[in-house]
Every structure is written in structure tokens, then in C-alpha cells.
Motif scaffolding. Structure first.
Motif, PDB file in Angstrom:
ATOM      1  N   GLU A  48      -1.022  -7.356   4.388  1.00  0.00           N
ATOM      2  CA  GLU A  48      -2.018  -6.363   4.807  1.00  0.00           C
ATOM      3  C   GLU A  48      -3.434  -6.855   4.558  1.00  0.00           C
ATOM      4  O   GLU A  48      -4.370  -6.064   4.492  1.00  0.00           O
ATOM      5  CB  GLU A  48      -1.787  -5.049   4.056  1.00  0.00           C
ATOM      6  N   ASN A  50       4.125  -0.196  -2.187  1.00  0.00           N
ATOM      7  CA  ASN A  50       3.281  -1.185  -2.866  1.00  0.00           C
ATOM      8  C   ASN A  50       1.948  -0.627  -3.328  1.00  0.00           C
ATOM      9  O   ASN A  50       1.153  -1.364  -3.899  1.00  0.00           O
ATOM     10  CB  ASN A  50       3.015  -2.389  -1.962  1.00  0.00           C
ATOM     11  N   SER A  51       1.659   0.656  -3.053  1.00  0.00           N
ATOM     12  CA  SER A  51       0.318   1.144  -3.415  1.00  0.00           C
ATOM     13  C   SER A  51       0.425   2.561  -3.949  1.00  0.00           C
ATOM     14  O   SER A  51       1.479   3.204  -3.884  1.00  0.00           O
ATOM     15  CB  SER A  51      -0.613   1.115  -2.199  1.00  0.00           C
ATOM     16  N   ASP A  99       2.056   5.425  -2.160  1.00  0.00           N
ATOM     17  CA  ASP A  99       3.521   5.555  -2.110  1.00  0.00           C
ATOM     18  C   ASP A  99       4.087   6.350  -3.286  1.00  0.00           C
ATOM     19  O   ASP A  99       5.307   6.523  -3.380  1.00  0.00           O
ATOM     20  CB  ASP A  99       4.171   4.155  -2.114  1.00  0.00           C
ATOM     21  N   ASP A 158       2.926  -1.638   5.433  1.00  0.00           N
ATOM     22  CA  ASP A 158       1.830  -2.563   5.106  1.00  0.00           C
ATOM     23  C   ASP A 158       1.838  -2.927   3.625  1.00  0.00           C
ATOM     24  O   ASP A 158       1.718  -2.048   2.767  1.00  0.00           O
ATOM     25  CB  ASP A 158       0.477  -1.928   5.455  1.00  0.00           C
ATOM     26  N   THR A 187       4.318  -3.925   1.991  1.00  0.00           N
ATOM     27  CA  THR A 187       5.684  -3.836   1.458  1.00  0.00           C
ATOM     28  C   THR A 187       6.643  -4.668   2.303  1.00  0.00           C
ATOM     29  O   THR A 187       7.458  -5.427   1.766  1.00  0.00           O
ATOM     30  CB  THR A 187       6.153  -2.364   1.412  1.00  0.00           C
ATOM     31  N   ASP A 225       7.795   1.717   2.770  1.00  0.00           N
ATOM     32  CA  ASP A 225       6.438   1.565   3.264  1.00  0.00           C
ATOM     33  C   ASP A 225       6.383   0.263   4.067  1.00  0.00           C
ATOM     34  O   ASP A 225       7.207  -0.634   3.867  1.00  0.00           O
ATOM     35  CB  ASP A 225       5.478   1.509   2.063  1.00  0.00           C
TER      36      ASP A 225
HETATM   37 CA   LIG Z   1       1.374  -0.086   1.713  1.00  0.00          CA
END
Ligand SMILES: [Ca+2]
Ligand SMILES: [Ca+2]
Lengths: 327, 327
Positions: A69, A253-254, A257, A63, A65, A61
């Protein structure tokens, strides 16, 4: 031949680094160890977990990562600047959301407008032009814009530990792909220089394109429709469409993902799934379950049971940005 | 490192061949000369037309360009065999076109049903299953099916002169991509073995995919909708989406390749556009303006003025299939 020569050099540099520390920007700990051990196992021809070079696919990923962001996805900050420039042609936008908030640079209100609001901003500012014009505008913005908190070009807000991971993996024969909800053409304007990731290894959200036929100067026109939005379940689908192989490594990171990590880590043999947890308000930002941008909730709850590594940015990263003091 | 080692070997083999003849299956003539001169010019660092290795992108149509396409696109012949197997479950198909013609193996009638008819056959037989099941079915068919005229496996109907071109280009640092109206997943089942083209360098027609989330065994389900049909103007769009770079070489054989050749050959610097003209009824087939499959009309009329090479299969190819006597 030149490509091979350079690859040879990179591999050589990788070997040299290995005697130092290929992940020098990472603190010792379970996350760093997991990455080092995974690479050692998958690249040793005598190991049971050996992975053939063709299958060494690692997906990332972008943004949150590979770069920051906050206060908003940087592509949305770019959209907001374009919106200011276009304001004179669109007086009606001062009255309607999310444009009204964006024109005031009220980032929290823009973030709260959600995916639909952000897509409206992108459609209003980043379509209706040729792909060439768009790329030039991205490059202009990168050259001149500064991040509101750090007052630096946005491409300086990439994470040194992730640059180290990308280089370390490539030195060990992995191909590194980006799989992001961000715009594919937005990213391709700078990912090769920033990350060493070439255009053909970038997967991202795509707008509809028209091919404008011409015997001398054909072109692509960016249309306002969204052809493919690369988030959630569309991340593994995007990987299937572009790569056609199942990755063995995934970093995100979110919660957007999770499907990508699931698809990656449920395959046979050794698999590495990693979630970056933003825990460092001092050097970067601290956010997770409550954030409109980069929300990480389900991933924190389920990740450990699914064998995924949760990187604690404050603890695991000795350095965040390349220009901060090296460890 | 292994990839680099193999690349080094391939490059070495290319050099060795160059002293023999890298295009031994081609007769001497303007087409062969154009290819050899183009590669010499673009890979010589001292030449004005030098092309950096990263930009050495060559794109190839598949049906009729890399392998034969008569009496029908081979993927449609596969669909017709599947249709016979499924006939018991669908008695209504004996009454409606194009199924009625397909069940009788009336290839001319199926070809005459046009793009819409062919898409119906593909949707009826090649969707509604997981991608894994589909790939296994393609492989089964390749193992057992025989071409009606030549009584050989379909993968033996690849063109030796094009295999030579692919290998010669790769030995000179070009990356070879397939850009075909054929199904991306159908092709990926065999293009690496047949052509040396890996899955991530195959662009083709895509059906809608569902990602079926599962903590142990997630999968992709092939849906009946067409996500992207890679013909005509969608060929350059597919290249833009997947490669993100403008090719310098394009090979095709029908009017569905004209936009791809246009996009490729109108860029700056040296460019090579080639159309394969099927003129050899004895060794392969002879067809062009009137054919329902692989129609080449506008390309023959405009190609020469646009600087495109028209390959006359009967004159320019010393050998057609690998198993025919070598020159
Ligand atoms: Ca992300
Ligand atoms: Ca064709």
C-alpha cells in the motif's frame, strides 16, 4: 458438478501440500504455528474446537494485508493517473488540494491530505461513468501501469505468504472474504484472478449507484456520493450486511481493522486474529505508528493482550512477493 | 470437503429426480417447459447457450414468489403482533395511523397505508434492540404464530413448486439468491431451513446498524433509519452490491420486480425471467392490478412482449403448499 470437481481437486492439492508445507513462504515461528494449529483444530471433527464447514468464514483486509500500500493505496495511484489524463478539462485543479499535490505526484502530500483528501480524488476520477466503463478503466490501468519502486504491474505486489494462507484455508473448507476500505468495484476487477476471491466475496467501499432502466441495455451509473465506507466499525457492519455470519478468522494490518478483529475474535470457540506488521524496509516497507497510510498504533499496543498474532514481516515471512526468490 | 460431499449428494439426488420429474409439483405447460429447457440448454457444455458454473446466478423475490403475502406481508403481521405486546408502553398509538388500524388487526386499512405506513410499523417494532434479540424474537414468533386463514406456522406457507425450482437449480450448479423488499435480518432467521438459502445469499431491506465495540461482547444495535430499501430499481442495485455478477434467472411476482427482471433478461445469452401471477383464490389468493400488496399491473401488460414467462398459479401449479395433497 464442475465446481465440485474443481473444489475436490483443490482439496486434494491441499492434502498433497500438507505433506510438504502448505505455508512454505512462512518461516517457522509462533505466527506460522498459530495458523497451522488453528486449522488443524477447527477442521478435526473429533476436536472440541471443531467448526462446521458453513461457519468457516475467514475475512481479510486488502491494502497492506494482501498486497502492498506504499507509497499510497494503489487505488489512489490509479486515481492520480486518471487525474493527469483529465487535467486539460479541469484547469482549476492545479490550484486546489489535494489535486495540486496529486498532479505533481507528490505522494507524501497526498497521503497527508487524509481520508477526506483521498475520497475527493476518488470521487473526482472514479465516478460519473457507468460501472462497465469503470471496470474497463481499472483493467487498462492494471495492464499498463507499473509500480514506481518495483517497476512491475501492481497485481504482482501481492504477498506470497498471504496467497499461501488463502489457498490453505480454502483447501480446508474455509470461505475467504475480502473486507477492505478500498472500492468494491475497483477490487472486483481483479481479486478473482489475483487471490481466487470471487466478486460475491468482496466487501468494500461503495459509491451511490443509479440503475438506468432500459428495455435493451440497462446500466449502472456511478454517482459521486459515498454509500458506505468500509473502515473501522463499518468493517464488522459490512460483514454483517454481506455475510450474515460471524467470521472465525480475521487478518488485518492497521488500526482500521481493530473492530473487525474484535468482532471476529470475541465469538465463542476457537478464533484467530492476525495483524501484519510491516517491518521489512528492504523487501517491502517498514512503518506503523507514524504512517499516514496503514497506521498501526493501538493494534500494536493492545493486540497481544487480546490474543491477536502480530506477524513480523521481516522475521515471519521467508518470501514477500511471488517473483522474489522462493525460500 | 464435507460441503463438497453434500453438494455431490445433492447433485446425485438431482440426477435421480431428473429421471422422475424434478418439477413434479408443476403441471405440464409452457412455464414448466421453459424452465426445464432453460436448465438443459445452459448446463450442456456442447450447447451454444452454455453458462459456466460461476455465472449460474438465480435471483428470487420472496413475498408472493417463494411464500404467500396475504392478508399482509408476513413480516408486517409479525410487526402487528409485536405492537400488541408493546401497546401498554405506547398509549398514544391507539390514536394515530397506521398503529390504530394495526392494533385492531384491520389488515385492509394497514395495507392501504402503503409503503410509508408499513415502514412505520417495522421501525416501531423491529428496531431499538440488538440484532441477536431481534433474531430470537423472529424465531419465537415463527414457533408460535399461526396464519389467520390456514392456522399453520407461516413457514408452511411456502410454495412447493418454488421449492422444487430451488432444488432443481442448485442440483444443476446454480446458486440461488433471495432479493426481497423484506428485511434481510428477518429473512435470514429462517431462509436456510425453509429454502436452503444461506444467510450470505439473502439480499433485503436493511436498517441502520451501530457496532457497539466491547473487548468481550461487542454487538450490533438496530437503529430506526432505513439504510437500504430493496424494491424496484434497488433490486438490481442490491444484486450488484452483493453478488457483483449479472443473474441469468429471475423470479418475481409484482411490479417491484420489473427492474430485477429487466437487468437479468437483457444480458447476453440465454436468460429466464418469470412472474408468478396469483390466480388461485381457492388454494391461495387471486389478485393483481388492484392489490395494495404485491400489485402486478405493468408486469402483466409488458411481460409477454419482453419474453417473460407469466406463471398462472391455478393452471401451472399442481400443488401450492407442501402440506396440500401432492399431485
Ligand atoms: Ca489495510
Ligand atoms: Ca413480491
Amino acid at each position: 458438478m464442475l465446481g465440485c470437481f474443481l473444489l475436490g481437486q483443490a482439496a486434494f492439492a491441499g492434502l498433497a501440500l500438507a505433506q510438504e508445507d502448505p505455508l512454505a513462504s512462512w518461516n517457522e515461528g509462533p505466527a506460522k504455528s498459530a495458523i497451522l494449529e488453528f486449522v488443524a483444530e477447527t477442521t478435526d471433527p473429533d476436536s472440541q474446537g471443531y467448526v462446521a464447514p458453513d461457519e468457516r468464514i475467514a475475512v481479510f483486509d486488502n491494502d497492506g494485508t494482501l498486497w502492498s500500500e506504499k507509497p499510497l493505496y494503489f487505488q489512489v495511484l490509479f486515481a492520480i493517473e486518471r487525474l493527469q489524463e483529465m487535467a486539460g478539462d479541469h484547469p482549476e485543479r492545479t490550484e486546489t488540494q489535494p489535486f495540486k499535490a496529486a498532479l505533481k505526484r507528490d505522494w507524501e502530500a497526498v497521503a497527508a491530505s487524509g481520508g477526506k483528501g483521498l475520497m475527493k480524488l476518488l470521487a473526482a476520477t472514479q465516478t460519473g461513468m457507468s460501472d462497465r466503463t469503470f471496470t474497463a478503466e481499472v483493467q487498462d490501468w492494471l495492464d499498463t501501469a507499473r509500480h514506481p519502486r518495483f517497476d512491475r504491474p501492481f497485481t504482482e505486489l501481492v504477498f506470497q505468504p498471504m496467497l499461501d494462507v488463502l489457498e490453505y484455508l480454502r483447501a480446508n473448507g474455509f470461505r475467504t472474504w475480502i473486507v477492505s476500505g478500498g472500492g468494491i468495484d475497483f477490487m472486483r476487477a481483479w481479486t478473482e484472478e489475483a487471490y481466487g476471491v470471487p466478486p460475491e466475496q468482496v466487501i468494500g467501499t461503495q459509491v451511490d449507484l443509479d440503475y438506468v432502466s432500459d428495455t435493451k441495455a440497462p446500466a449502472f451509473e456511478r454517482k459521486s456520493g459515498t454509500f458506505f465506507f468500509t473502515d473501522g466499525a463499518n468493517k464488522p457492519i459490512g460483514i454483517q450486511r454481506h455475510v450474515g455470519r460471524r467470521p472465525v478468522i480475521a487478518f488485518g494490518n492497521s488500526d482500521g481493522d481493530l473492530e473487525m478483529l474484535e468482532w471476529t475474535t470475541t465469538g465463542e470457540g476457537p478464533r484467530l486474529g492476525v495483524l501484519i506488521h510491516h517491518t521489512d524496509a528492504e523487501r517491502e516497507w517498514a512503518y506503523d505508528r507514524e504512517s499516514d497510510i496503514g497506521r498501526l498504533d493501538k493494534g500494536l499496543a493492545e493486540g497481544p493482550d487480546r490474543g491477536w498474532i502480530i506477524v513480523d514481516m521481516a522475521d515471519d515471512w521467508a518470501q514477500v512477493y511471488p517473483w522474489q526468490s522462493a525460500p
